[in-house]
Design an enzyme around this catalytic site. Structure first.
Site, PDB file in Angstrom:
ATOM      1  CB  VAL A   1       1.297 -40.156   0.334  1.00  0.00           C
ATOM      2  CG1 VAL A   1       2.367 -40.603  -0.625  1.00  0.00           C
ATOM      3  CG2 VAL A   1       1.327 -40.952   1.611  1.00  0.00           C
TER       4      VAL A   1
ATOM      5  CB  THR B   1      17.130 -46.744  -7.180  1.00  0.00           C
ATOM      6  OG1 THR B   1      18.340 -46.620  -6.432  1.00  0.00           O
ATOM      7  CG2 THR B   1      16.407 -47.985  -6.699  1.00  0.00           C
TER       8      THR B   1
ATOM      9  CB  SER C   1      16.638 -50.730   1.887  1.00  0.00           C
ATOM     10  OG  SER C   1      16.063 -50.117   0.743  1.00  0.00           O
TER      11      SER C   1
ATOM     12  CE1 TYR D   1      12.643 -46.489  -3.350  1.00  0.00           C
ATOM     13  CE2 TYR D   1      14.980 -46.638  -2.818  1.00  0.00           C
ATOM     14  CZ  TYR D   1      13.969 -46.204  -3.645  1.00  0.00           C
ATOM     15  OH  TYR D   1      14.273 -45.493  -4.774  1.00  0.00           O
ATOM     16  CG  HIS D   2      17.477 -49.772  -2.516  1.00  0.00           C
ATOM     17  ND1 HIS D   2      17.840 -49.401  -1.244  1.00  0.00           N
ATOM     18  CD2 HIS D   2      17.837 -48.731  -3.315  1.00  0.00           C
ATOM     19  CE1 HIS D   2      18.407 -48.202  -1.270  1.00  0.00           C
ATOM     20  NE2 HIS D   2      18.423 -47.774  -2.516  1.00  0.00           N
TER      21      HIS D   2
ATOM     22  CE  LYS E   1      12.044 -46.550  -6.803  1.00  0.00           C
ATOM     23  NZ  LYS E   1      11.434 -45.556  -7.680  1.00  0.00           N
TER      24      LYS E   1
ATOM     25  CD  GLN F   1      17.043 -40.070 -10.593  1.00  0.00           C
ATOM     26  OE1 GLN F   1      16.944 -39.330 -11.540  1.00  0.00           O
ATOM     27  NE2 GLN F   1      16.153 -40.126  -9.633  1.00  0.00           N
TER      28      GLN F   1
ATOM     29  CB  VAL G   1      18.801 -36.654  -7.208  1.00  0.00           C
ATOM     30  CG1 VAL G   1      18.628 -35.289  -7.854  1.00  0.00           C
ATOM     31  CG2 VAL G   1      18.330 -37.760  -8.144  1.00  0.00           C
TER      32      VAL G   1
ATOM     33  CG  LEU H   1      26.574 -33.714  -2.408  1.00  0.00           C
ATOM     34  CD1 LEU H   1      27.726 -34.548  -2.903  1.00  0.00           C
ATOM     35  CD2 LEU H   1      26.265 -32.642  -3.404  1.00  0.00           C
TER      36      LEU H   1
ATOM     37  NE  ARG I   1      22.369 -37.300   5.675  1.00  0.00           N
ATOM     38  CZ  ARG I   1      23.575 -37.806   5.957  1.00  0.00           C
ATOM     39  NH1 ARG I   1      24.332 -37.228   6.867  1.00  0.00           N
ATOM     40  NH2 ARG I   1      24.005 -38.874   5.327  1.00  0.00           N
TER      41      ARG I   1
ATOM     42  CD  GLU J   1      25.849 -48.346   3.185  1.00  0.00           C
ATOM     43  OE1 GLU J   1      24.974 -48.254   2.310  1.00  0.00           O
ATOM     44  OE2 GLU J   1      26.313 -47.357   3.777  1.00  0.00           O
TER      45      GLU J   1
END
Ligand SMILES: O=S([O-])[O-]
Length: 387
Positions: A34, A144, A179, A181-182, A185, A208, A211, A239, A241, A325
């Site tokens: 996906v 995360t 978010s 997403y967060h 988790k 984590q 990365v 980083l 990016r 944030e």
């Protein structure tokens, strides 16, 4: 050991599979591809070309003589998950198979619901499969640092000893994620901790940091073994990016003042942390948490490190922060667990950045510059993915 890597075709899952295979483990990868579809949806692609899984597996066999088993399917398919655990009988399952972009989860209702359903239900199916098929299996789950947010107190490794009205207890560290997403988790962490308590499962939750990097020694052995390198505003980590923006002569886009501090980790340390967690399993019934980062830096500091190392002029552009944030805050994280197991961190260095600049230069013709600009706004309930 027999290790099953969920999300084994992804940015980190693939290098982890090779690192563990190289270390002598019997490795299988599972993926539903996906992640490759999100690229089609967003109209972007990895800066470094990646091969289909089949070609990757053949290339690894050619260079190492080792074969990885592969399973193609979805964690939302509970029967498939159970059959995979029954068939492969892993000692450890490493779980990377989640939608992992915060902006993606904030696009609109549909993407938020998709992210939480995919992540939370996929993990629940996995917990049931492990409990029913082989409860001794050690689950190594990618969490995360974003689960914690930026509290005004020290961040501990998952658990907090607390005294309240003269009584004390050990509780899961309070979370303030940023978010949907967060949040997915965080929900996973609670479900996993409960499964450890209720069924005696053993799990390690790895919180984590962000990365960076694209190569590990095993993926560098053949171009067909390369892992993804994302630069777009939805999936590109900050980083990576910045490195690509530097090479393109584009300004490094810092959101807001750039005072937000984030934990960072080199991709070579990520795969090593997974190996250490796998080889030193949690105890039955234990929900063990490690904070998987090696240094902390503000976003503006990261931009400065990239600008100082880049051999050419660099501009930093502050954009109105699309996220919600804190721009300046206390940040002090305990991260000693993995070091105690033997991690010897690679800190962000000039050599690493030079090699990233080289990789980015080689593939710069593949960049779609428009994809670098953030369009997803946290304060709205719906955003276009392209401006
Ligand atoms: O595989 S990724 O980029 O989540």
């Amino acid at each position: 050991m027999r290790v099953l890597i969920l999300g084994g075709d992804g940015y980190l899952g693939w290098p982890t599979a090779l690192h563990l295979s190289d270390a002598g483990h019997e490795v299988a990868v599972l993926d539903n591809f996906v992640r490759r579809q999100y690229d089609h949806e967003l109209g972007v692609r990895s800066l470094v070309p990646i091969e289909p899984l089949r070609a990757r597996l053949d290339a690894w066999h050619e260079v190492s003589g080792k074969r990885l088993t592969s399973y193609v399917g979805d964690l939302l398919d509970a029967e498939f998950v159970a059959a995979t655990i029954r068939g492969f009988r892993p000692d450890a399952v490493v779980h990377f198979a989640e939608q992992r972009s915060a902006p993606y989860s904030m696009i609109d209702r549909k993407h938020a619901v998709y992210t939480q359903h995919n992540n939370v239900i996929g993990t629940l199916n996995l917990l049931f499969a492990i409990a029913e098929e082989n409860p001794d299996t050690h689950l190594v789950k990618l969490g995360t640092m974003g689960e914690y947010g930026t509290p005004n107190i020290d961040i501990e490794e998952g658990w907090l000893d607390i005294t309240h009205n003269r009584r004390t207890d050990r509780v899961l560290y309070p979370k303030k994620p940023g978010s949907f997403y967060h949040l997915s988790k965080v929900h996973d962490s609670h479900n996993i901790e409960f499964a450890c308590r209720a069924w005696g499962l053993r799990a390690t939750d790895l919180n984590q940091g962000v990365v960076y990097g694209q190569q590990i020694p095993q993926t560098a052995r053949d171009p067909r073994l390369a892992t993804r390198f994302d630069y777009d505003a939805v999936f590109g980590t900050v980083l990576n990016r910045f490195v690509i923006q530097a090479v393109l002569g584009e300004p490094l886009t810092v959101y807001g003042s750039g005072g937000q501090v984030r934990g960072l980790i080199d991709i070579r340390d990520t795969v090593e942390c997974i190996r250490l967690a796998v080889e030193h399993p949690a105890e039955p019934g234990e929900f063990r948490v490690f904070n998987q980062l090696t240094e902390a830096m503000s976003v503006l500091e990261m931009a400065k490190v990239v600008a100082n190392q880049f051999p050419g002029p660099i501009e930093v552009e502050h954009l109105a922060n699309p996220r919600v944030e804190q721009a300046s805050h206390y940040y002090n994280v305990r991260h000693t667990g993995l070091v105690e197991l033997g991690l010897r961190p690679h800190l962000l260095s000039d050599t690493l950045l030079e090699s990233l600049f080289r990789i980015a230069k080689e593939h710069r013709h593949r960049v779609d510059r428009a994809a670098l600009r953030p369009t997803v706004r946290w304060r709205r309930t719906s955003s276009p993915v392209r401006s």
